[in-house]
Design an enzyme around this catalytic site. Structure first.
Site, PDB file in Angstrom:
ATOM      1  CG  ASP A  18      16.263  15.563  57.184  1.00 50.90           C
ATOM      2  OD1 ASP A  18      17.248  15.103  56.946  1.00 50.90           O
ATOM      3  OD2 ASP A  18      16.141  14.191  56.580  1.00 50.90           O
ATOM      4  CG  ASP A  20      15.802  14.320  50.660  1.00 52.46           C
ATOM      5  OD1 ASP A  20      15.745  14.541  49.648  1.00 52.46           O
ATOM      6  OD2 ASP A  20      17.095  14.627  51.182  1.00 52.46           O
ATOM      7  CG  ASP A 216      12.955  10.710  57.226  1.00 53.24           C
ATOM      8  OD1 ASP A 216      13.989  11.961  57.463  1.00 53.24           O
ATOM      9  OD2 ASP A 216      12.806   9.574  56.825  1.00 53.24           O
TER      10      ASP A 216
END
Length: 355
Positions: A18, A20, A216
């Site tokens: 991922d 961001d 995250d």
């Protein structure tokens, strides 16, 4: 949680990262990321960058990554625009009109799949596709509303309520989708994470045999990995906080946990049951009466300087998470956390787990 005596770079051939909250925040690279990912590549792991954010094209994402010290080509980038375009191309003929609520990332992905992007409901689109855009306005949402009410299939690239930023969480695509959902009374099809379409697209494009999802967010990255039968590594540089991890439902529980992407280069110790709790490395989390008590073995406390005890910092989370999940799975409410020694107290405070 899974354990490994070898670095994860030796177990998995492709890291599906991922962006961001994992690689960068806004346009600022997260600490240690360039060196850690360079080392992962040197050890033979390939990298693919997988994002629910549909606002940039793969070329734009690759340019940003390269500028931040993580060299990437556009072919290394998979966005939720790809997944949405794939979904629509499987259902409509080449040349079908699709109303775009988003940016050039969506336009390029639709064009690549042979679909025709349009921007007015008067073009009689067969579908509406909505992706994150920081400049989304009322006029665009109004066109989407008209098209949806006329029977167009509504597809959202993702339903993330927020996007991480250096200023903290900001409204994401899910928040903009909520406005259109409220106005239309309709529900979109979501093709980004956690829908398996997204990771299936990522595995296909990266040609991964043993992929590892690195994210995250529990509700997108980790759930998406589970639904796609991929292993997952949660890093704590973005949205998820330690208390969120302890409260995670089974579908949101990662296979591995690390402070940041350096976890790819590390071994991951076993979390095993001990009397009334769980132990990871020198850290033990035990349910005692009305408390969940955390302790660190005295030998470990005395053999390293505080600055070198990063292993215990993460091991504390691993042991605590396993203990909290066991309590939840038994149908009991998690007890408050307390420290049995000074070092445990310091680490609980560092993770903002003091209750």
């Amino acid at each position: 949680m899974l354990s490994s005596q070898r670095p994860l770079t030796e177990l998995y051939d492709v890291a599906l990262l991922d962006l961001d909250g994992v690689v960068y925040l806004g346009e600022r690279v997260i600490d240690h990321v360039p060196d850690a990912l360079a080392s992962a590549r040197e050890q033979g792991m390939r990298l693919a960058f997988v994002t629910n954010n549909a606002s940039r094209t793969p070329a734009q994402v690759a340019e940003l990554l390269t500028r931040l010290g993580v060299p990437a080509a556009s072919t290394d980038v998979i966005t939720s625009s790809h997944a949405a375009a794939h979904y629509l191309a499987d259902r409509f003929p080449s040349g079908a009109a699709v109303l775009v609520l988003g940016t050039t990332g969506l336009i390029d992905a639709l064009t690549e799949r042979g679909l025709r992007p349009v921007f007015s409901a008067d073009d009689n689109p067969v579908a509406v596709v909505q992706g994150y855009s920081p400049t989304m306005d009322w006029a665009a949402l109004a066109e989407g509303m008209v098209a949806i009410r006329n029977g167009a299939l509504w597809v959202a690239t993702n339903l993330d309520p927020t996007v991480p930023s250096p200023r903290g969480p900001l409204p994401g695509n899910g928040s903009l989708v909520a406005a259109l959902r409220h106005a239309s009374g309709q529900e979109p099809v979501a093709t980004g994470k956690p829908d398996p379409t997204m990771h299936a697209e990522s595995v296909q494009r990266s040609k991964a045999r043993q992929p590892l999802v690195v994210g995250d967010r529990l509700d997108t990255d980790i759930e998406g990995a589970r639904r796609a039968d991929c292993a997952s590594l949660l890093v704590l540089t973005g949205v998820t906080r330690p208390l969120d991890l302890l409260a995670a439902e089974p579908v949101h529980r990662p296979d591995y946990v690390a402070a940041d992407v350096r976890g790819l280069l590390e071994s991951h110790p076993d979390v095993h049951a001990v009397g009334g709790g769980f132990r990871c490395g020198a850290v033990t989390a035990v349910e005692t009466g009305s408390m969940l008590r955390v302790s660190i073995a005295e030998k470990a406390q005395g053999t390293k300087a505080d600055s070198d005890l990063t292993d215990e910092r993460v091991n504390l989370l691993r042991a605590l998470a396993q203990a909290a999940w066991a309590i939840a799975d038994a149908g009991r409410r998690r007890a408050p956390i307390e420290a049995a020694d000074d070092r445990a107290a310091q680490l609980l405070k560092a993770w903002d787990l003091v209750e």
